[in-house]
Design a protein around this motif. Sequence first.
Motif, PDB file in Angstrom:
ATOM      1  N   GLY A 137       0.786  -1.223   0.000  1.00 51.55           N
ATOM      2  CA  GLY A 137       0.000   0.000   0.000  1.00 51.55           C
ATOM      3  C   GLY A 137       0.818   1.273   0.000  1.00 51.55           C
ATOM      4  N   GLN A 138       2.128   1.177   0.207  1.00 56.90           N
ATOM      5  CA  GLN A 138       2.964   2.368   0.238  1.00 56.90           C
ATOM      6  C   GLN A 138       3.349   2.821  -1.166  1.00 56.90           C
ATOM      7  OE1 GLN A 138       6.288   1.073   2.739  1.00 56.90           O
ATOM      8  NE2 GLN A 138       5.614   2.536   4.278  1.00 56.90           N
ATOM      9  N   ASP A 139       3.528   4.130  -1.310  1.00 53.31           N
ATOM     10  CA  ASP A 139       4.166   4.676  -2.499  1.00 53.31           C
ATOM     11  C   ASP A 139       5.665   4.575  -2.228  1.00 53.31           C
ATOM     12  OD1 ASP A 139       1.886   5.402  -3.978  1.00 53.31           O
ATOM     13  OD2 ASP A 139       1.666   7.221  -2.790  1.00 53.31           O
ATOM     14  N   ILE A 140       6.384   3.905  -3.107  1.00 49.97           N
ATOM     15  CA  ILE A 140       7.803   3.648  -2.910  1.00 49.97           C
ATOM     16  C   ILE A 140       8.611   4.455  -3.911  1.00 49.97           C
ATOM     17  CG2 ILE A 140       9.617   1.892  -2.826  1.00 49.97           C
ATOM     18  CD1 ILE A 140       7.381   1.431  -0.773  1.00 49.97           C
ATOM     19  N   LYS A 141       9.573   5.232  -3.413  1.00 52.86           N
ATOM     20  CA  LYS A 141      10.527   5.905  -4.292  1.00 52.86           C
ATOM     21  C   LYS A 141      11.799   5.072  -4.244  1.00 52.86           C
ATOM     22  CE  LYS A 141      13.165   9.969  -5.353  1.00 52.86           C
ATOM     23  NZ  LYS A 141      13.673  11.260  -4.909  1.00 52.86           N
ATOM     24  N   VAL A 142      12.105   4.404  -5.347  1.00 54.49           N
ATOM     25  CA  VAL A 142      13.285   3.556  -5.429  1.00 54.49           C
ATOM     26  C   VAL A 142      14.378   4.318  -6.173  1.00 54.49           C
ATOM     27  CG1 VAL A 142      12.455   2.374  -7.501  1.00 54.49           C
ATOM     28  CG2 VAL A 142      14.167   1.293  -6.091  1.00 54.49           C
ATOM     29  N   SER A 143      15.607   4.254  -5.635  1.00 51.68           N
ATOM     30  CA  SER A 143      16.740   4.909  -6.286  1.00 51.68           C
ATOM     31  C   SER A 143      17.887   3.914  -6.422  1.00 51.68           C
ATOM     32  CB  SER A 143      17.183   6.136  -5.490  1.00 51.68           C
ATOM     33  OG  SER A 143      17.592   5.772  -4.185  1.00 51.68           O
ATOM     34  N   LEU A 144      18.740   4.170  -7.382  1.00 56.42           N
ATOM     35  CA  LEU A 144      19.872   3.298  -7.669  1.00 56.42           C
ATOM     36  C   LEU A 144      21.166   4.077  -7.509  1.00 56.42           C
ATOM     37  CD1 LEU A 144      21.165   0.684  -8.792  1.00 56.42           C
ATOM     38  CD2 LEU A 144      20.805   1.630 -11.081  1.00 56.42           C
ATOM     39  N   GLU A 145      22.082   3.509  -6.731  1.00 57.89           N
ATOM     40  CA  GLU A 145      23.421   4.081  -6.601  1.00 57.89           C
ATOM     41  C   GLU A 145      24.424   3.057  -7.117  1.00 57.89           C
ATOM     42  OE1 GLU A 145      26.756   5.327  -3.293  1.00 57.89           O
ATOM     43  OE2 GLU A 145      24.664   5.306  -2.674  1.00 57.89           O
ATOM     44  N   ASN A 146      25.225   3.456  -8.093  1.00 61.17           N
ATOM     45  CA  ASN A 146      26.277   2.596  -8.623  1.00 61.17           C
ATOM     46  C   ASN A 146      27.550   2.871  -7.837  1.00 61.17           C
ATOM     47  OD1 ASN A 146      24.963   1.164 -10.707  1.00 61.17           O
ATOM     48  ND2 ASN A 146      25.010   2.983 -11.993  1.00 61.17           N
ATOM     49  N   LYS A 147      27.876   1.993  -6.898  1.00 62.54           N
ATOM     50  CA  LYS A 147      29.094   2.122  -6.102  1.00 62.54           C
ATOM     51  C   LYS A 147      30.316   1.740  -6.919  1.00 62.54           C
ATOM     52  CE  LYS A 147      28.912   2.791  -1.510  1.00 62.54           C
ATOM     53  NZ  LYS A 147      29.026   4.104  -0.987  1.00 62.54           N
TER      54      LYS A 147
ATOM     55  N   GLY B 142      31.168   0.164 -10.959  1.00 62.59           N
ATOM     56  CA  GLY B 142      30.667  -0.273 -12.247  1.00 62.59           C
ATOM     57  C   GLY B 142      29.424   0.488 -12.682  1.00 62.59           C
ATOM     58  N   MET B 143      28.910   0.103 -13.845  1.00 66.54           N
ATOM     59  CA  MET B 143      27.686   0.690 -14.401  1.00 66.54           C
ATOM     60  C   MET B 143      26.596  -0.361 -14.372  1.00 66.54           C
ATOM     61  SD  MET B 143      27.635   3.815 -15.299  1.00 66.54           S
ATOM     62  CE  MET B 143      26.260   3.792 -16.415  1.00 66.54           C
ATOM     63  N   HIS B 144      25.479  -0.038 -13.740  1.00 69.98           N
ATOM     64  CA  HIS B 144      24.393  -0.992 -13.590  1.00 69.98           C
ATOM     65  C   HIS B 144      23.057  -0.316 -13.839  1.00 69.98           C
ATOM     66  CE1 HIS B 144      27.348  -3.678 -11.827  1.00 69.98           C
ATOM     67  NE2 HIS B 144      27.745  -2.653 -11.097  1.00 69.98           N
ATOM     68  N   GLY B 145      22.095  -1.104 -14.225  1.00 68.34           N
ATOM     69  CA  GLY B 145      20.710  -0.687 -14.331  1.00 68.34           C
ATOM     70  C   GLY B 145      19.887  -1.688 -13.543  1.00 68.34           C
ATOM     71  N   VAL B 146      18.640  -1.333 -13.268  1.00 64.63           N
ATOM     72  CA  VAL B 146      17.803  -2.197 -12.435  1.00 64.63           C
ATOM     73  C   VAL B 146      16.424  -2.342 -13.063  1.00 64.63           C
ATOM     74  CG1 VAL B 146      16.577  -2.303 -10.235  1.00 64.63           C
ATOM     75  CG2 VAL B 146      18.948  -1.671 -10.268  1.00 64.63           C
ATOM     76  N   GLU B 147      15.897  -3.559 -12.988  1.00 63.28           N
ATOM     77  CA  GLU B 147      14.497  -3.804 -13.304  1.00 63.28           C
ATOM     78  C   GLU B 147      13.911  -4.613 -12.161  1.00 63.28           C
ATOM     79  OE1 GLU B 147      11.541  -5.941 -16.551  1.00 63.28           O
ATOM     80  OE2 GLU B 147      13.679  -5.872 -16.963  1.00 63.28           O
ATOM     81  N   ILE B 148      12.727  -4.187 -11.699  1.00 63.54           N
ATOM     82  CA  ILE B 148      11.989  -4.971 -10.713  1.00 63.54           C
ATOM     83  C   ILE B 148      10.866  -5.639 -11.486  1.00 63.54           C
ATOM     84  CG2 ILE B 148      10.719  -5.002  -8.549  1.00 63.54           C
ATOM     85  CD1 ILE B 148      12.167  -2.406  -7.778  1.00 63.54           C
ATOM     86  N   LYS B 149      11.048  -6.925 -11.731  1.00 59.94           N
ATOM     87  CA  LYS B 149      10.115  -7.699 -12.561  1.00 59.94           C
ATOM     88  C   LYS B 149       8.723  -7.727 -11.923  1.00 59.94           C
ATOM     89  CE  LYS B 149      12.941  -9.628 -15.652  1.00 59.94           C
ATOM     90  NZ  LYS B 149      12.733  -9.775 -17.049  1.00 59.94           N
TER      91      LYS B 149
ATOM     92  N   ASP C 204      18.066   3.058 -15.226  1.00 63.43           N
ATOM     93  CA  ASP C 204      19.268   2.837 -16.023  1.00 63.43           C
ATOM     94  C   ASP C 204      20.245   3.980 -15.785  1.00 63.43           C
ATOM     95  OD1 ASP C 204      18.350   5.018 -17.541  1.00 63.43           O
ATOM     96  OD2 ASP C 204      17.352   3.731 -18.975  1.00 63.43           O
ATOM     97  N   GLY C 205      21.188   4.137 -16.666  1.00 63.47           N
ATOM     98  CA  GLY C 205      22.173   5.200 -16.529  1.00 63.47           C
ATOM     99  C   GLY C 205      21.578   6.594 -16.539  1.00 63.47           C
ATOM    100  N   ASN C 206      20.425   6.778 -17.186  1.00 61.30           N
ATOM    101  CA  ASN C 206      19.789   8.095 -17.257  1.00 61.30           C
ATOM    102  C   ASN C 206      18.719   8.286 -16.190  1.00 61.30           C
ATOM    103  OD1 ASN C 206      21.275   8.811 -19.585  1.00 61.30           O
ATOM    104  ND2 ASN C 206      19.881   7.613 -20.827  1.00 61.30           N
ATOM    105  N   THR C 207      18.012   7.224 -15.842  1.00 64.91           N
ATOM    106  CA  THR C 207      16.939   7.299 -14.850  1.00 64.91           C
ATOM    107  C   THR C 207      17.471   6.749 -13.532  1.00 64.91           C
ATOM    108  OG1 THR C 207      15.353   6.884 -16.613  1.00 64.91           O
ATOM    109  CG2 THR C 207      14.561   6.632 -14.356  1.00 64.91           C
ATOM    110  N   LYS C 208      17.646   7.627 -12.554  1.00 61.50           N
ATOM    111  CA  LYS C 208      18.245   7.219 -11.287  1.00 61.50           C
ATOM    112  C   LYS C 208      17.210   6.863 -10.224  1.00 61.50           C
ATOM    113  CE  LYS C 208      22.579   8.178 -12.336  1.00 61.50           C
ATOM    114  NZ  LYS C 208      23.044   7.333 -13.372  1.00 61.50           N
ATOM    115  N   SER C 209      15.948   7.269 -10.434  1.00 64.37           N
ATOM    116  CA  SER C 209      14.921   6.942  -9.441  1.00 64.37           C
ATOM    117  C   SER C 209      13.558   6.834 -10.120  1.00 64.37           C
ATOM    118  CB  SER C 209      14.877   7.986  -8.328  1.00 64.37           C
ATOM    119  OG  SER C 209      14.436   9.229  -8.824  1.00 64.37           O
ATOM    120  N   ALA C 210      12.646   6.155  -9.438  1.00 66.20           N
ATOM    121  CA  ALA C 210      11.278   5.983  -9.934  1.00 66.20           C
ATOM    122  C   ALA C 210      10.370   5.791  -8.729  1.00 66.20           C
ATOM    123  CB  ALA C 210      11.183   4.787 -10.866  1.00 66.20           C
ATOM    124  N   THR C 211       9.098   6.047  -8.930  1.00 63.45           N
ATOM    125  CA  THR C 211       8.117   5.865  -7.865  1.00 63.45           C
ATOM    126  C   THR C 211       7.054   4.880  -8.344  1.00 63.45           C
ATOM    127  OG1 THR C 211       8.489   8.132  -7.117  1.00 63.45           O
ATOM    128  CG2 THR C 211       6.495   7.069  -6.348  1.00 63.45           C
TER     129      THR C 211
END
Length: 133
Positions: free
Chosen positions: A68-78, A80-87, A94-101
């Motif tokens: 039920g929560q609105d989640i703001k997810v962010s990605l930090e590349n410590k 290397g270069m990485h992107g994320v998908e939550i299936k 990805d490299g251009n989009t650092k966060s999403a809600t």
Amino acid sequence: MKKSIVWALALCLVFALSACGKKEEAAAPAPAPSNGAATGAGSAASADLKLVASNFKFDQAEYKVKKGQDIKVSLENKEGMHGVEIKGLNVKLDGNTKSATFKAEKEGTYDIICTIPCGSGHINMKSKLIVES
């Protein structure tokens, strides 16, 4: 002829392995709790979730948020270069989009995967998002 083929293959290998090379981020996202869980008091309406990626792994094997929560997810590349998908949740960073809600509407376990080929361990770069009541 064989020499040029060997050089071309070696060059391709160098480019493929350098995809996980270090890249410094200009501005890091705000710090999150060390356990990666969503923050907030009681049944807060929103929460932050920070995913930290380094070569071939995320900082946690699983992350937990409340249904039920609105989640703001962010990605930090410590490292290397990485992107994320939550299936299953239509979340892609990805490299251009650092966060999403997104809204965690349905309980369950969702796969988190790296979407940018980052080297030999890329196939095993996975984590889980657990949406609980």
